[in-house]
Design a protein around this motif. Sequence first.
Motif, PDB file in Angstrom:
ATOM      1  N   GLY A 150      -1.541 -14.620  27.935  1.00  0.00           N
ATOM      2  CA  GLY A 150      -1.218 -15.881  27.294  1.00  0.00           C
ATOM      3  C   GLY A 150      -1.528 -15.865  25.822  1.00  0.00           C
ATOM      4  N   CYS A 151      -2.289 -16.843  25.363  1.00  0.00           N
ATOM      5  CA  CYS A 151      -2.493 -17.054  23.949  1.00  0.00           C
ATOM      6  C   CYS A 151      -3.875 -16.584  23.533  1.00  0.00           C
ATOM      7  CB  CYS A 151      -2.276 -18.525  23.630  1.00  0.00           C
ATOM      8  SG  CYS A 151      -0.666 -19.082  24.232  1.00  0.00           S
ATOM      9  N   ALA A 152      -4.166 -16.641  22.214  1.00  0.00           N
ATOM     10  CA  ALA A 152      -5.391 -16.072  21.698  1.00  0.00           C
ATOM     11  C   ALA A 152      -6.409 -17.136  21.358  1.00  0.00           C
ATOM     12  CB  ALA A 152      -5.077 -15.226  20.465  1.00  0.00           C
ATOM     13  N   LEU A 211      -8.488  -8.903  22.382  1.00  0.00           N
ATOM     14  CA  LEU A 211      -9.649  -9.614  22.898  1.00  0.00           C
ATOM     15  C   LEU A 211      -9.565  -9.692  24.416  1.00  0.00           C
ATOM     16  CD1 LEU A 211      -9.803 -12.532  20.308  1.00  0.00           C
ATOM     17  CD2 LEU A 211     -11.252 -10.486  20.374  1.00  0.00           C
ATOM     18  N   ASP A 212     -10.657  -9.341  25.085  1.00  0.00           N
ATOM     19  CA  ASP A 212     -10.675  -9.334  26.546  1.00  0.00           C
ATOM     20  C   ASP A 212      -9.531  -8.502  27.108  1.00  0.00           C
ATOM     21  OD1 ASP A 212     -12.949 -10.972  26.690  1.00  0.00           O
ATOM     22  OD2 ASP A 212     -11.722 -12.775  26.466  1.00  0.00           O
ATOM     23  N   HIS A 213      -9.187  -7.416  26.404  1.00  0.00           N
ATOM     24  CA  HIS A 213      -8.187  -6.449  26.870  1.00  0.00           C
ATOM     25  C   HIS A 213      -6.786  -7.058  26.992  1.00  0.00           C
ATOM     26  CE1 HIS A 213     -11.629  -3.886  27.693  1.00  0.00           C
ATOM     27  NE2 HIS A 213     -12.157  -4.889  28.363  1.00  0.00           N
ATOM     28  N   GLY A 214      -6.453  -8.002  26.140  1.00  0.00           N
ATOM     29  CA  GLY A 214      -5.127  -8.596  26.197  1.00  0.00           C
ATOM     30  C   GLY A 214      -4.738  -9.215  24.868  1.00  0.00           C
ATOM     31  N   TRP A 215      -3.514  -9.748  24.832  1.00  0.00           N
ATOM     32  CA  TRP A 215      -2.942 -10.293  23.603  1.00  0.00           C
ATOM     33  C   TRP A 215      -2.367 -11.682  23.842  1.00  0.00           C
ATOM     34  CZ3 TRP A 215      -4.222  -7.574  19.525  1.00  0.00           C
ATOM     35  CH2 TRP A 215      -4.501  -6.197  19.685  1.00  0.00           C
ATOM     36  N   THR A 263       2.985 -18.924  22.955  1.00  0.00           N
ATOM     37  CA  THR A 263       2.558 -20.008  22.072  1.00  0.00           C
ATOM     38  C   THR A 263       1.778 -21.103  22.783  1.00  0.00           C
ATOM     39  OG1 THR A 263       4.702 -21.095  22.414  1.00  0.00           O
ATOM     40  CG2 THR A 263       4.499 -19.632  20.500  1.00  0.00           C
ATOM     41  N   ARG A 264       1.520 -20.965  24.080  1.00  0.00           N
ATOM     42  CA  ARG A 264       0.785 -21.972  24.818  1.00  0.00           C
ATOM     43  C   ARG A 264      -0.717 -21.689  24.785  1.00  0.00           C
ATOM     44  NH1 ARG A 264       2.075 -22.072  30.955  1.00  0.00           N
ATOM     45  NH2 ARG A 264       0.214 -20.769  31.179  1.00  0.00           N
ATOM     46  N   ALA A 265      -1.488 -22.726  24.458  1.00  0.00           N
ATOM     47  CA  ALA A 265      -2.943 -22.590  24.504  1.00  0.00           C
ATOM     48  C   ALA A 265      -3.416 -22.624  25.950  1.00  0.00           C
ATOM     49  CB  ALA A 265      -3.599 -23.709  23.709  1.00  0.00           C
ATOM     50  N   THR A 266      -4.401 -21.799  26.265  1.00  0.00           N
ATOM     51  CA  THR A 266      -5.005 -21.771  27.597  1.00  0.00           C
ATOM     52  C   THR A 266      -6.518 -21.833  27.444  1.00  0.00           C
ATOM     53  OG1 THR A 266      -5.224 -19.358  27.690  1.00  0.00           O
ATOM     54  CG2 THR A 266      -3.118 -20.296  28.408  1.00  0.00           C
ATOM     55  N   LYS A 267      -7.209 -22.012  28.558  1.00  0.00           N
ATOM     56  CA  LYS A 267      -8.664 -22.048  28.523  1.00  0.00           C
ATOM     57  C   LYS A 267      -9.225 -20.755  27.972  1.00  0.00           C
ATOM     58  CE  LYS A 267     -12.698 -22.612  31.558  1.00  0.00           C
ATOM     59  NZ  LYS A 267     -13.151 -22.857  32.952  1.00  0.00           N
ATOM     60  N   GLN A 268      -8.633 -19.635  28.380  1.00  0.00           N
ATOM     61  CA  GLN A 268      -9.116 -18.333  27.929  1.00  0.00           C
ATOM     62  C   GLN A 268      -8.719 -18.040  26.484  1.00  0.00           C
ATOM     63  OE1 GLN A 268      -7.476 -18.997  30.656  1.00  0.00           O
ATOM     64  NE2 GLN A 268      -8.665 -18.281  32.423  1.00  0.00           N
ATOM     65  N   ARG A 269      -7.579 -18.574  26.037  1.00  0.00           N
ATOM     66  CA  ARG A 269      -7.059 -18.295  24.691  1.00  0.00           C
ATOM     67  C   ARG A 269      -6.595 -19.612  24.068  1.00  0.00           C
ATOM     68  NH1 ARG A 269      -6.466 -12.640  24.444  1.00  0.00           N
ATOM     69  NH2 ARG A 269      -6.651 -11.700  26.509  1.00  0.00           N
ATOM     70  N   PRO A 270      -7.557 -20.437  23.612  1.00  0.00           N
ATOM     71  CA  PRO A 270      -7.188 -21.766  23.131  1.00  0.00           C
ATOM     72  C   PRO A 270      -6.469 -21.782  21.790  1.00  0.00           C
ATOM     73  CG  PRO A 270      -9.547 -21.396  22.873  1.00  0.00           C
ATOM     74  CD  PRO A 270      -9.025 -20.250  23.667  1.00  0.00           C
ATOM     75  N   ASP A 271      -6.536 -20.693  21.030  1.00  0.00           N
ATOM     76  CA  ASP A 271      -5.853 -20.620  19.730  1.00  0.00           C
ATOM     77  C   ASP A 271      -4.629 -19.722  19.857  1.00  0.00           C
ATOM     78  OD1 ASP A 271      -4.965 -20.218  17.157  1.00  0.00           O
ATOM     79  OD2 ASP A 271      -6.947 -19.842  16.315  1.00  0.00           O
ATOM     80  N   PRO A 272      -3.435 -20.286  19.989  1.00  0.00           N
ATOM     81  CA  PRO A 272      -2.247 -19.463  20.232  1.00  0.00           C
ATOM     82  C   PRO A 272      -1.879 -18.519  19.097  1.00  0.00           C
ATOM     83  CG  PRO A 272      -1.846 -21.760  20.807  1.00  0.00           C
ATOM     84  CD  PRO A 272      -3.131 -21.726  20.052  1.00  0.00           C
ATOM     85  N   GLY A 273      -2.366 -18.783  17.870  1.00  0.00           N
ATOM     86  CA  GLY A 273      -1.948 -17.965  16.740  1.00  0.00           C
ATOM     87  C   GLY A 273      -2.945 -16.917  16.304  1.00  0.00           C
ATOM     88  N   PRO A 285       0.052 -17.902  40.151  1.00  0.00           N
ATOM     89  CA  PRO A 285      -1.220 -18.108  39.438  1.00  0.00           C
ATOM     90  C   PRO A 285      -2.046 -16.834  39.394  1.00  0.00           C
ATOM     91  CG  PRO A 285      -1.339 -19.045  41.639  1.00  0.00           C
ATOM     92  CD  PRO A 285       0.098 -18.639  41.433  1.00  0.00           C
ATOM     93  N   ASP A 286      -2.892 -16.747  38.398  1.00  0.00           N
ATOM     94  CA  ASP A 286      -3.809 -15.625  38.234  1.00  0.00           C
ATOM     95  C   ASP A 286      -5.220 -16.199  38.175  1.00  0.00           C
ATOM     96  OD1 ASP A 286      -5.449 -13.566  37.234  1.00  0.00           O
ATOM     97  OD2 ASP A 286      -3.808 -12.684  36.102  1.00  0.00           O
ATOM     98  N   PRO A 287      -6.136 -15.731  39.032  1.00  0.00           N
ATOM     99  CA  PRO A 287      -7.484 -16.301  39.033  1.00  0.00           C
ATOM    100  C   PRO A 287      -8.279 -16.008  37.770  1.00  0.00           C
ATOM    101  CG  PRO A 287      -7.366 -14.394  40.472  1.00  0.00           C
ATOM    102  CD  PRO A 287      -5.958 -14.700  40.061  1.00  0.00           C
ATOM    103  N   GLU A 288      -7.854 -15.021  36.972  1.00  0.00           N
ATOM    104  CA  GLU A 288      -8.599 -14.682  35.759  1.00  0.00           C
ATOM    105  C   GLU A 288      -7.999 -15.329  34.510  1.00  0.00           C
ATOM    106  OE1 GLU A 288      -9.064 -10.513  35.285  1.00  0.00           O
ATOM    107  OE2 GLU A 288     -10.495 -10.333  36.937  1.00  0.00           O
ATOM    108  N   GLU A 289      -6.677 -15.338  34.400  1.00  0.00           N
ATOM    109  CA  GLU A 289      -6.023 -15.860  33.208  1.00  0.00           C
ATOM    110  C   GLU A 289      -4.588 -16.239  33.550  1.00  0.00           C
ATOM    111  OE1 GLU A 289      -5.214 -14.597  28.535  1.00  0.00           O
ATOM    112  OE2 GLU A 289      -6.319 -13.267  29.869  1.00  0.00           O
ATOM    113  N   PRO A 290      -4.135 -17.407  33.103  1.00  0.00           N
ATOM    114  CA  PRO A 290      -2.763 -17.805  33.441  1.00  0.00           C
ATOM    115  C   PRO A 290      -1.741 -16.787  32.970  1.00  0.00           C
ATOM    116  CG  PRO A 290      -3.982 -19.628  32.490  1.00  0.00           C
ATOM    117  CD  PRO A 290      -4.836 -18.414  32.321  1.00  0.00           C
TER     118      PRO A 290
END
Length: 358
Positions: free
Chosen positions: A28-30, A137-141, A145-155, A248-253
């Motif tokens: 998802g997002c960063a 970050l956390d092995h992903g990118w 453009t959607r904010a998530t709990k794990q990556r609240p800053d999409p940019g 759904p993904d239990p770790e990250e959307p």
Amino acid sequence: MRSSRDLASRARRWPAALALALLLPLAGCATGADSGPGEDPSATGASGGTGIPTGSGTGGGTATATAVPAPEVRGQLRADDRTRRYLLHRPAATDDPKPLLIAFHGRGADAAELREKSRLERAATARGMLVAFPEGLDHGWGAGTRATKQRPDPGLDVRFTEALIKHLVRTEHADPERVYATGFSNGGSMALRMAAERPDLLAGAVSVSGQLSAGDAAVKPTGPLPVMVVYGADDPVRPLAGWPSPPPDPEEPILPSLSARDTAAAFAAAGGAGKPVAREEKGYDRTVWRLKDAAPADSTAAATGAAAGAATVQLLVVHDAGHTWPGSTVPPPDGFGPVSKALDATGTLLDFLTGSGR
């Protein structure tokens, strides 16, 4: 660090649909604090040989780089109040500006894993190109453009990439007119996001097994740019037809995505391309859109990275290939499907980006 193999092993303990979600490298997002990309982040690098363990993390020491460029550097820089790391491969030392390739690893992996799988550093440095493998970050990118709990800053990852390019132009004599992006899976989607949102920064981009994010995380191309999408016809992780409603993904959307063809077509439309031309080649199908005002295919203008008007958007659908890097000698994780030997993705993408394969 987690590897793609770790994720694949863990996935086998879940039901099938959820296992695909865990295997899926598209993220998802960063996350992070908001600051402008124009800042000059502090950066350090440690020169080294070629002894980084395969599949290990690449965040290492931060000593000042030696005066004589080494073939390989573990570097870090500050961006958005975070320390971000990258692995850099240098060509032979020259005073000339050097092309720069940014290569994004897949979800659950790291820079060393993509280096081993793609061998980009060998082929690109032989062509006089700098190759930077940044660490996510956390092995992903943040490929959407959607904010998530794990990556609240999409940019966040877009700004990090901008800062990394600026830093390497300043410190490594990278040519700002010949900066390219590529990546695998989630990293391929990240390369596509940079191509879509920052076409002014790049001279071209190639995604392997990555698609544009869609739905409420949609990424839309904003200008003409040479882009290639390489995709396995039998991808079991992220289908060729895209995933408009991922499980759904239990770790990250997991973000929804366009199909591989719609991804390429979106870049073609942004570049004012005409109707595509499709042809069968040995082991894969190639579809080509020539961008608006493009020169003829045999024009000498097409051989320069700056000749965007002479460029194309291409889709290569590889037969008997899964969620893998075609031509790689590294076995993929269980459940990712076969690796095609009919196409050398590394050589093909470098030919495309430098103009000889357009």
